[in-house]
Scaffold this motif. Structure first.
Motif, mmCIF file in Angstrom:
data_model
loop_
_atom_site.group_PDB
_atom_site.id
_atom_site.type_symbol
_atom_site.label_atom_id
_atom_site.label_comp_id
_atom_site.label_asym_id
_atom_site.label_seq_id
_atom_site.Cartn_x
_atom_site.Cartn_y
_atom_site.Cartn_z
ATOM 1 N N ALA A 47 37.470 42.667 37.931
ATOM 2 C CA ALA A 47 38.685 41.909 38.242
ATOM 3 C C ALA A 47 39.503 42.619 39.322
ATOM 4 O O ALA A 47 40.053 41.971 40.224
ATOM 5 C CB ALA A 47 39.523 41.714 36.976
ATOM 6 N N PHE A 48 39.569 43.939 39.254
ATOM 7 C CA PHE A 48 40.315 44.696 40.267
ATOM 8 C C PHE A 48 39.644 44.534 41.639
ATOM 9 O O PHE A 48 40.317 44.313 42.653
ATOM 10 C CB PHE A 48 40.383 46.190 39.910
ATOM 11 N N ALA A 49 38.317 44.629 41.655
ATOM 12 C CA ALA A 49 37.587 44.502 42.929
ATOM 13 C C ALA A 49 37.756 43.090 43.498
ATOM 14 O O ALA A 49 37.993 42.925 44.705
ATOM 15 C CB ALA A 49 36.107 44.815 42.712
ATOM 16 N N ASP A 50 37.673 42.064 42.643
ATOM 17 C CA ASP A 50 37.858 40.671 43.095
ATOM 18 C C ASP A 50 39.193 40.511 43.801
ATOM 19 O O ASP A 50 39.326 39.752 44.763
ATOM 20 C CB ASP A 50 37.901 39.686 41.901
ATOM 21 N N ALA A 51 40.217 41.206 43.266
ATOM 22 C CA ALA A 51 41.576 41.059 43.783
ATOM 23 C C ALA A 51 41.839 41.990 44.972
ATOM 24 O O ALA A 51 42.959 42.023 45.502
ATOM 25 C CB ALA A 51 42.587 41.337 42.672
ATOM 26 N N GLY A 52 40.816 42.759 45.372
ATOM 27 C CA GLY A 52 40.965 43.659 46.516
ATOM 28 C C GLY A 52 41.804 44.888 46.205
ATOM 29 O O GLY A 52 42.311 45.549 47.122
ATOM 30 N N LEU A 53 41.916 45.225 44.922
ATOM 31 C CA LEU A 53 42.685 46.421 44.534
ATOM 32 C C LEU A 53 41.770 47.643 44.522
ATOM 33 O O LEU A 53 40.594 47.531 44.169
ATOM 34 C CB LEU A 53 43.284 46.232 43.143
ATOM 35 N N ASP A 54 42.309 48.802 44.854
ATOM 36 C CA ASP A 54 41.477 50.009 44.833
ATOM 37 C C ASP A 54 41.561 50.701 43.471
ATOM 38 O O ASP A 54 41.425 51.905 43.364
ATOM 39 C CB ASP A 54 41.893 50.974 45.959
ATOM 40 N N TRP A 55 41.819 49.929 42.432
ATOM 41 C CA TRP A 55 41.864 50.505 41.077
ATOM 42 C C TRP A 55 40.436 50.568 40.551
ATOM 43 O O TRP A 55 39.687 49.601 40.658
ATOM 44 C CB TRP A 55 42.693 49.654 40.114
ATOM 45 N N HIS A 56 40.074 51.714 39.960
ATOM 46 C CA HIS A 56 38.756 51.815 39.323
ATOM 47 C C HIS A 56 38.881 52.714 38.112
ATOM 48 O O HIS A 56 39.389 53.823 38.209
ATOM 49 C CB HIS A 56 37.698 52.369 40.290
ATOM 50 N N TRP A 57 38.423 52.224 36.976
ATOM 51 C CA TRP A 57 38.537 52.982 35.727
ATOM 52 C C TRP A 57 37.166 53.545 35.361
ATOM 53 O O TRP A 57 36.272 52.795 34.943
ATOM 54 C CB TRP A 57 39.053 52.073 34.595
ATOM 55 N N ASP A 58 37.015 54.885 35.546
ATOM 56 C CA ASP A 58 35.735 55.477 35.125
ATOM 57 C C ASP A 58 35.763 55.703 33.603
ATOM 58 O O ASP A 58 36.788 55.482 32.943
ATOM 59 C CB ASP A 58 35.420 56.750 35.927
ATOM 60 N N ILE A 59 34.632 56.174 33.068
ATOM 61 C CA ILE A 59 34.488 56.261 31.609
ATOM 62 C C ILE A 59 35.541 57.184 30.996
ATOM 63 O O ILE A 59 36.158 56.861 29.976
ATOM 64 C CB ILE A 59 33.053 56.726 31.252
ATOM 65 N N ALA A 60 35.785 58.324 31.650
ATOM 66 C CA ALA A 60 36.745 59.281 31.094
ATOM 67 C C ALA A 60 38.173 58.739 31.182
ATOM 68 O O ALA A 60 38.942 58.812 30.214
ATOM 69 C CB ALA A 60 36.637 60.608 31.840
#
Ligand code: XBP
Ligand code: MG
Length: 252
Positions: free
Chosen positions: A29-42
């Motif tokens: 959803a973040f990528a679709d919206a062009g946001l540079d938010w990314h939640w890794d596992i940790a």
């Protein structure tokens, strides 16, 4: 007091939904919206301190993205992101991509045969629950649950006890007649707050949580040829959780 009903959390309890279900759905959803938010596992493990997807996104921005400038319509943006996330999650669940945890199908079937009533009490979005049940537990299995209490149906999410109180009120049952199943500290605070004796099955994200107050803490519910492990609590050593075990735990 007779045991009459079992109340189940969903995320982490019925299925390991978080790491490879909700987390990638948020990221898509973040990528679709062009946001540079990314939640890794940790990072996602730390974000799980807050229940509810919309609440979690706001917490992320407040705690981890001081650089992000919130637009005036930030609440609308979060709501839109959450709708997109729910679509991605549902699509994954509809492909059967999120299996039930060990012992869940077996115990639910046994409980139904024994006449125990079943309910769900979760902070996740209702659609996520029904799609998961339909595709991972089986067609028609949402009808196994007399009440599916989920998401924004109560204003305050776990660790508040509201969602459990709502489910109990819908069923017309006293907490003392039921057992709750949880996987996390926030979930346990909610079930204990509603007065429910609670069985915990841990997962990788919740192994180190504080489960004081739980009736028992187990690795999982166990299967006939794959015994579980008791990590803390009641001394009912039995390699799997069945209805007899639950009745003894309820009386203990
Ligand atoms: C579950 C959650 C949920 C899911 C996301 O907590 O915290 O927020 O991660 O669900 P619990 P939504 O297992 O204690 O109920 O994005 O649909 O809110
Ligand atoms: Mg949970």
């Amino acid at each position: 007091m007779t045991l009459r009903a079992l109340l189940f959390d969903v995320d982490g309890t019925l299925a390991d939904t978080e790491r490879d279900g909700h987390r990638p759905a948020f990221n898509q959803a973040f990528a679709d919206a062009g946001l540079d938010w990314h939640w890794d596992i940790a990072l996602y493990g730390r974000l799980l301190a807050v229940t509810g997807g919309k609440e979690r996104m706001k917490y992320y921005v407040d705690q981890f993205r001081p650089d992000y400038h919130k637009p005036d319509n930030f609440d609308d943006l979060v709501a839109d992101l959450h709708k997109a996330k729910t679509r991605h999650y549902s699509a994954l669940a509809a492909r059967g991509g999120i299996p039930m945890r060990p012992g869940i199908r077996r115990l639910l079937s046994e409980a139904r045969a024994a006449g125990l009533r079943l309910a769900i009490a979760t902070t996740t979005t209702p659609e996520n629950v029904t799609v998961l049940l339909e595709h991972s537990l089986g067609p028609g299995t949402q009808d196994w649950f007399e009440v599916i209490a989920a998401g924004d149906i109560v204003p305050t999410k776990k660790p508040a006890p509201d969602i459990y109180r709502y489910a109990l009120a819908q069923m017309g049952l006293d907490a003392a007649e039921c057992l709750a199943f949880e996987d996390s500290e926030n979930g346990l605070r909610a079930s204990l707050g509603a007065g429910l004796k609670t069985l915990i099955t841990v997962n990788d994200y919740t192994l180190d949580h504080d489960f004081s107050g739980a009736a028992v803490v187990l690795s999982d519910l166990g299967e006939p040829h794959v015994p579980n492990r008791r990590l803390a609590g009641a001394g009912l050593d039995q390699p799997l959780v069945d209805v007899a075990y639950l009745k003894a735990l309820h009386q203990s």
